[in-house]
Design a protein around this motif. Structure first.
Motif, PDB file in Angstrom:
ATOM      1  N   TRP A  82       0.838  -1.206   0.000  1.00  0.00           N
ATOM      2  CA  TRP A  82       0.000   0.000   0.000  1.00  0.00           C
ATOM      3  C   TRP A  82       0.874   1.259   0.000  1.00  0.00           C
ATOM      4  O   TRP A  82       0.609   2.204  -0.750  1.00  0.00           O
ATOM      5  N   LEU A  83       1.929   1.267   0.829  1.00  0.00           N
ATOM      6  CA  LEU A  83       2.821   2.436   0.882  1.00  0.00           C
ATOM      7  C   LEU A  83       3.573   2.644  -0.431  1.00  0.00           C
ATOM      8  O   LEU A  83       3.731   3.781  -0.882  1.00  0.00           O
ATOM      9  N   ILE A  84       4.039   1.562  -1.039  1.00  0.00           N
ATOM     10  CA  ILE A  84       4.733   1.688  -2.329  1.00  0.00           C
ATOM     11  C   ILE A  84       3.784   2.273  -3.366  1.00  0.00           C
ATOM     12  O   ILE A  84       4.152   3.177  -4.128  1.00  0.00           O
ATOM     13  N   GLU A  85       2.561   1.789  -3.408  1.00  0.00           N
ATOM     14  CA  GLU A  85       1.579   2.304  -4.379  1.00  0.00           C
ATOM     15  C   GLU A  85       1.267   3.771  -4.114  1.00  0.00           C
ATOM     16  O   GLU A  85       1.084   4.546  -5.042  1.00  0.00           O
ATOM     17  N   ARG A  86       1.231   4.139  -2.875  1.00  0.00           N
ATOM     18  CA  ARG A  86       0.884   5.505  -2.509  1.00  0.00           C
ATOM     19  C   ARG A  86       2.024   6.500  -2.691  1.00  0.00           C
ATOM     20  O   ARG A  86       1.796   7.691  -2.874  1.00  0.00           O
ATOM     21  N   HIS A  87       3.264   6.018  -2.622  1.00  0.00           N
ATOM     22  CA  HIS A  87       4.442   6.897  -2.660  1.00  0.00           C
ATOM     23  C   HIS A  87       5.366   6.551  -3.829  1.00  0.00           C
ATOM     24  O   HIS A  87       6.583   6.653  -3.696  1.00  0.00           O
ATOM     25  N   ARG A  88       4.789   6.160  -4.936  1.00  0.00           N
ATOM     26  CA  ARG A  88       5.581   5.739  -6.100  1.00  0.00           C
ATOM     27  C   ARG A  88       6.612   6.765  -6.537  1.00  0.00           C
ATOM     28  O   ARG A  88       7.648   6.415  -7.081  1.00  0.00           O
ATOM     29  N   GLU A  89       6.329   8.029  -6.311  1.00  0.00           N
ATOM     30  CA  GLU A  89       7.212   9.106  -6.781  1.00  0.00           C
ATOM     31  C   GLU A  89       8.366   9.392  -5.820  1.00  0.00           C
ATOM     32  O   GLU A  89       9.141  10.309  -6.041  1.00  0.00           O
ATOM     33  N   GLU A  90       8.506   8.595  -4.769  1.00  0.00           N
ATOM     34  CA  GLU A  90       9.564   8.798  -3.775  1.00  0.00           C
ATOM     35  C   GLU A  90      10.528   7.607  -3.793  1.00  0.00           C
ATOM     36  O   GLU A  90      10.361   6.639  -3.054  1.00  0.00           O
ATOM     37  N   PRO A  91      11.548   7.677  -4.652  1.00  0.00           N
ATOM     38  CA  PRO A  91      12.408   6.507  -4.868  1.00  0.00           C
ATOM     39  C   PRO A  91      13.156   6.013  -3.634  1.00  0.00           C
ATOM     40  O   PRO A  91      13.263   4.803  -3.430  1.00  0.00           O
ATOM     41  N   ARG A  92      13.687   6.901  -2.805  1.00  0.00           N
ATOM     42  CA  ARG A  92      14.421   6.431  -1.610  1.00  0.00           C
ATOM     43  C   ARG A  92      13.489   5.674  -0.676  1.00  0.00           C
ATOM     44  O   ARG A  92      13.842   4.627  -0.137  1.00  0.00           O
ATOM     45  N   PHE A  93      12.313   6.218  -0.477  1.00  0.00           N
ATOM     46  CA  PHE A  93      11.322   5.604   0.396  1.00  0.00           C
ATOM     47  C   PHE A  93      10.911   4.233  -0.145  1.00  0.00           C
ATOM     48  O   PHE A  93      10.898   3.242   0.583  1.00  0.00           O
ATOM     49  N   CYS A  94      10.615   4.166  -1.430  1.00  0.00           N
ATOM     50  CA  CYS A  94      10.193   2.898  -2.038  1.00  0.00           C
ATOM     51  C   CYS A  94      11.323   1.876  -2.084  1.00  0.00           C
ATOM     52  O   CYS A  94      11.078   0.676  -1.919  1.00  0.00           O
ATOM     53  N   PHE A  95      12.545   2.336  -2.292  1.00  0.00           N
ATOM     54  CA  PHE A  95      13.692   1.427  -2.278  1.00  0.00           C
ATOM     55  C   PHE A  95      13.809   0.770  -0.902  1.00  0.00           C
ATOM     56  O   PHE A  95      13.965  -0.454  -0.784  1.00  0.00           O
ATOM     57  N   LEU A 146      17.469   2.858   6.098  1.00  0.00           N
ATOM     58  CA  LEU A 146      17.208   3.809   5.007  1.00  0.00           C
ATOM     59  C   LEU A 146      15.919   4.593   5.247  1.00  0.00           C
ATOM     60  O   LEU A 146      15.841   5.782   4.905  1.00  0.00           O
ATOM     61  N   LEU A 147      14.908   3.957   5.835  1.00  0.00           N
ATOM     62  CA  LEU A 147      13.671   4.684   6.177  1.00  0.00           C
ATOM     63  C   LEU A 147      13.953   5.773   7.202  1.00  0.00           C
ATOM     64  O   LEU A 147      13.439   6.894   7.090  1.00  0.00           O
ATOM     65  N   VAL A 148      14.774   5.457   8.197  1.00  0.00           N
ATOM     66  CA  VAL A 148      15.138   6.463   9.202  1.00  0.00           C
ATOM     67  C   VAL A 148      15.903   7.598   8.534  1.00  0.00           C
ATOM     68  O   VAL A 148      15.617   8.784   8.768  1.00  0.00           O
ATOM     69  N   TRP A 149      16.873   7.255   7.708  1.00  0.00           N
ATOM     70  CA  TRP A 149      17.669   8.268   7.005  1.00  0.00           C
ATOM     71  C   TRP A 149      16.772   9.137   6.129  1.00  0.00           C
ATOM     72  O   TRP A 149      16.891  10.364   6.149  1.00  0.00           O
ATOM     73  N   ASP A 150      15.859   8.516   5.381  1.00  0.00           N
ATOM     74  CA  ASP A 150      14.942   9.263   4.525  1.00  0.00           C
ATOM     75  C   ASP A 150      14.066  10.184   5.367  1.00  0.00           C
ATOM     76  O   ASP A 150      13.828  11.337   5.003  1.00  0.00           O
ATOM     77  N   SER A 151      13.602   9.698   6.492  1.00  0.00           N
ATOM     78  CA  SER A 151      12.772  10.509   7.393  1.00  0.00           C
ATOM     79  C   SER A 151      13.554  11.703   7.921  1.00  0.00           C
ATOM     80  O   SER A 151      13.023  12.825   7.976  1.00  0.00           O
ATOM     81  N   LEU A 152      14.802  11.483   8.319  1.00  0.00           N
ATOM     82  CA  LEU A 152      15.626  12.584   8.799  1.00  0.00           C
ATOM     83  C   LEU A 152      15.904  13.601   7.693  1.00  0.00           C
ATOM     84  O   LEU A 152      15.896  14.808   7.947  1.00  0.00           O
ATOM     85  N   ARG A 153      16.140  13.130   6.494  1.00  0.00           N
ATOM     86  CA  ARG A 153      16.371  14.039   5.354  1.00  0.00           C
ATOM     87  C   ARG A 153      15.144  14.885   5.083  1.00  0.00           C
ATOM     88  O   ARG A 153      15.242  16.063   4.798  1.00  0.00           O
ATOM     89  N   ARG A 154      13.961  14.246   5.155  1.00  0.00           N
ATOM     90  CA  ARG A 154      12.729  15.007   4.948  1.00  0.00           C
ATOM     91  C   ARG A 154      12.546  16.056   6.029  1.00  0.00           C
ATOM     92  O   ARG A 154      12.086  17.144   5.765  1.00  0.00           O
TER      93      ARG A 154
END
Length: 160
Positions: A82-95, A146-154
């Motif tokens: 569900w999250l991948i489908e919802r956030h397709r435009e966010e490559p780091r998050f989806c990776f 990577l999710l933590v890193w992406d969250s901190l970057r955001r």
């Protein structure tokens, strides 16, 4: 392009599942349970059957944990898709999510097929051993980091 990228996230998960299952199959056919082979002064290969979660959490819980961890993996899979489908435009998050998805499904296959997870990577120093783990566990851990890193970057990007 977004449709192709979406399938690449699932493709990455499938590749991780294949690597995880292939490595576990190799270890299972070349080792006896508990057998250990030294690779380097700080790393061994060992065949361990883990009925618990990470670091053998709840391994001695009496059997109910198998159904619990299967349910958790199925729910996590649904949420991740569900999250991948919802956030397709966010490559780091989806990776990151793809790594977690592949790892969760790799260990789920073991639980469904064997009733336990095959672990075989054993790092140690000065007589202290990190709990044995596998490719799926590594993917989950890297994905979570990577999710933590992406969250901190955001967080820092939104403050700018």
């Amino acid at each position: 392009m977004l449709k192709a990228r979406r399938f690449s996230w699932y493709g990455l998960a499938v590749v991780l599942i294949a690597l995880d299952q292939a490595s576990k199959a190799w270890v299972t056919t070349h080792f006896l349970p508990g057998e250990q082979r030294t690779v380097t002064p700080f790393f061994n290969l060992v065949l361990a059957h883990n009925t618990g979660a990470a670091f053998s959490l709840l391994a001695e819980a009496g059997g109910w944990q198998r159904v619990f961890f299967i349910a958790v993996a199925l729910i996590a899979t649904a949420v991740i898709v569900w999250l991948i489908e919802r956030h397709r435009e966010e490559p780091r998050f989806c990776f990151a999510l793809s790594l977690i998805l592949g790892g969760a499904l790799g260990n789920l296959i073991d639980r469904l097929r064997l009733g336990y997870v095959v672990d075989f990577l054993d790092f140690h120093a000065a007589g202290w051993h990190w709990p044995a783990f596998n490719v799926a566990d590594t993917a989950i851990t890297v994905g979570a980091l990577l999710l933590v890193w992406d969250s901190l970057r955001r967080g820092t990007a939104s403050k700018s």
